[in-house]
Design a protein around this motif. Sequence first.
Motif, mmCIF file in Angstrom:
data_model
loop_
_atom_site.group_PDB
_atom_site.id
_atom_site.type_symbol
_atom_site.label_atom_id
_atom_site.label_comp_id
_atom_site.label_asym_id
_atom_site.label_seq_id
_atom_site.Cartn_x
_atom_site.Cartn_y
_atom_site.Cartn_z
ATOM 1 N N ALA A 35 -53.591 7.543 19.421
ATOM 2 C CA ALA A 35 -52.220 7.987 19.144
ATOM 3 C C ALA A 35 -51.950 8.183 17.654
ATOM 4 C CB ALA A 35 -51.220 7.005 19.725
ATOM 5 N N PRO A 36 -52.405 9.282 17.064
ATOM 6 C CA PRO A 36 -52.342 9.455 15.611
ATOM 7 C C PRO A 36 -50.953 9.351 14.992
ATOM 8 C CG PRO A 36 -52.907 11.512 16.733
ATOM 9 C CD PRO A 36 -53.053 10.428 17.732
ATOM 10 N N LEU A 37 -49.943 9.919 15.634
ATOM 11 C CA LEU A 37 -48.606 9.836 15.047
ATOM 12 C C LEU A 37 -48.058 8.412 15.111
ATOM 13 C CD1 LEU A 37 -46.759 13.131 16.074
ATOM 14 C CD2 LEU A 37 -47.198 12.275 13.771
ATOM 15 N N THR A 38 -48.391 7.697 16.181
ATOM 16 C CA THR A 38 -47.953 6.302 16.279
ATOM 17 C C THR A 38 -48.565 5.470 15.170
ATOM 18 O OG1 THR A 38 -47.658 6.430 18.686
ATOM 19 C CG2 THR A 38 -47.974 4.242 17.734
ATOM 20 N N VAL A 39 -49.849 5.678 14.906
ATOM 21 C CA VAL A 39 -50.536 4.919 13.860
ATOM 22 C C VAL A 39 -50.012 5.283 12.482
ATOM 23 C CG1 VAL A 39 -52.760 4.540 12.729
ATOM 24 C CG2 VAL A 39 -52.619 4.559 15.223
ATOM 25 N N LEU A 40 -49.892 6.576 12.203
ATOM 26 C CA LEU A 40 -49.528 7.001 10.853
ATOM 27 C C LEU A 40 -48.040 6.853 10.560
ATOM 28 C CD1 LEU A 40 -51.847 10.100 10.619
ATOM 29 C CD2 LEU A 40 -52.051 7.995 9.306
ATOM 30 N N ALA A 41 -47.197 7.409 11.429
ATOM 31 C CA ALA A 41 -45.758 7.335 11.184
ATOM 32 C C ALA A 41 -45.241 5.910 11.365
ATOM 33 C CB ALA A 41 -45.013 8.281 12.125
#
Length: 505
Positions: A35-41
């Motif tokens: 989940a890239p957006l969960t990790v980054l944002a």
Amino acid sequence: MTSTSDTAVSVTPHTAAHRRLGVPAVTFMIVAASAPLTVLAGGVTTTFAVTGVLGVPLSFLLLGVVLAIFAVGYAAMSRYVTNAGAFYSYVSQGIGRPLGVGVSIVALVSYNAMQIGVYGLFGYQVASLLNTKFGWDLPWWLPIIVCIAIVGVLGVNRVDLSAKVLGVLVALEFLVVIVYDVAAFVVAPEGVSAQALSPSALFVPGIGAVFAFGIAAFMGFEGAAIYGEEAKDPKRTVARATYTAVGVIALFYALSSWAMTIASGPSHVIKDSTEQGPNLIFSFLESNVGVLISDIAQVLFITSLFASLVSFHNAVARYFFSLGREGVLPSWLARVRAHSRAPWAGSLAQTVLALVVIAAFALASVGWVPPKGAPAILFPVLTLFSWLTNTGALGLVLLMAIVSFAVIGFFRRSHHGLGAWQRVVAPVVSGLGLTAVFVLIVVYFNTLLTSDPTAPPSATTFLLPAIVILSGVIGVVWGYVLKRRNPRVYAQIGHGTEEQNAPEL
């Protein structure tokens, strides 16, 4: 971010028709779960805000190396233990059933903490988006209550999100993050600086807290072993998919978190993360790429969080179900619905637990004083999300450290033609490395709670790690009790059970 489950599985052999998954398919499922957006944002901005440490990008690379070494022994053992129990089965067969029970309870506590923690991020983001777009001033916990109800209904009816739909959404997430990365290096208000990749930026007070956030980003990479029964060639597929996934995750998040320091500038990224939280990425996209891309990114962020919540919920329900079915936990947790075969008792248990914890944090939010520079609206991010997801990460590191030593125990009885690197050296190195990370997380756990490495510890500083550690101790003791009271149940632990007709509703 996703989870694995200690499920007991049928001992009926899988035929070639069942073994359909190759390396690309397994790798995609692992990477998609990150989940890239969960990790980054969510994760990376919170890491900067809570720890005040600039060297987050370097932490992903270091953790990637440790986990790649861990994967050597883990993947080697996956060739010979191919049931879906993963950590639970590995420890039971490598060290002993009592510790296997302890590991299963730690996993249950850790994934519950992770799932409930993600609700904090979800509540903040939905409330923030509705306020920005429609002027609705909703309390952060209201969207969470609605979400818990929806996830609970899906859980008791065994409704899984479409893999194809999830695949498209995750692909769009990666695309949005790539657009953000490119824009960050183009805008670069302070130039393209490698300061965040310097060891001096990471090895400072608070490093353990950074590792806690970082390890959570890899959560799910160990899931390759769960697909061992469905892999075309389990002796090779699991190993190759695990190595590939760890490499992709480490490099992608290191690059993207570095891009975040470039987008704000190394001297401003911590301040910006503290003030804006998860909205840091979206405000940058709105200012430098376009409102439409920013809006799409925010919607994808919410769908990513929702998918993660459903995934965690189903995994936890399955944990409850399988441990109830094997007799490790009360048998009523193994109850299923007649028409859907959904583990309704486990699903309901997770839903009730989530509601209780959310209610407690909602009450605690009254009169909460935020860290210096942070707005009060970030309460669910800086407390519920930060505290519980990192408690779950603490448990995951402990599990992996134990599994490293379980690999040594498993191959001590039979080398299976493997060399010392796979059987002993890599497991020892990863076991010691993960133990060191575990200790650092515990030492700096107070930073996760106070956003200040120098702040005196509170009762919560000891309570949250104690929940993870004591649950494991209780599990080990319970394993010995089962050995004495119920030898038949004890004999099944970690070795799978035949599918039985579970009690129906």
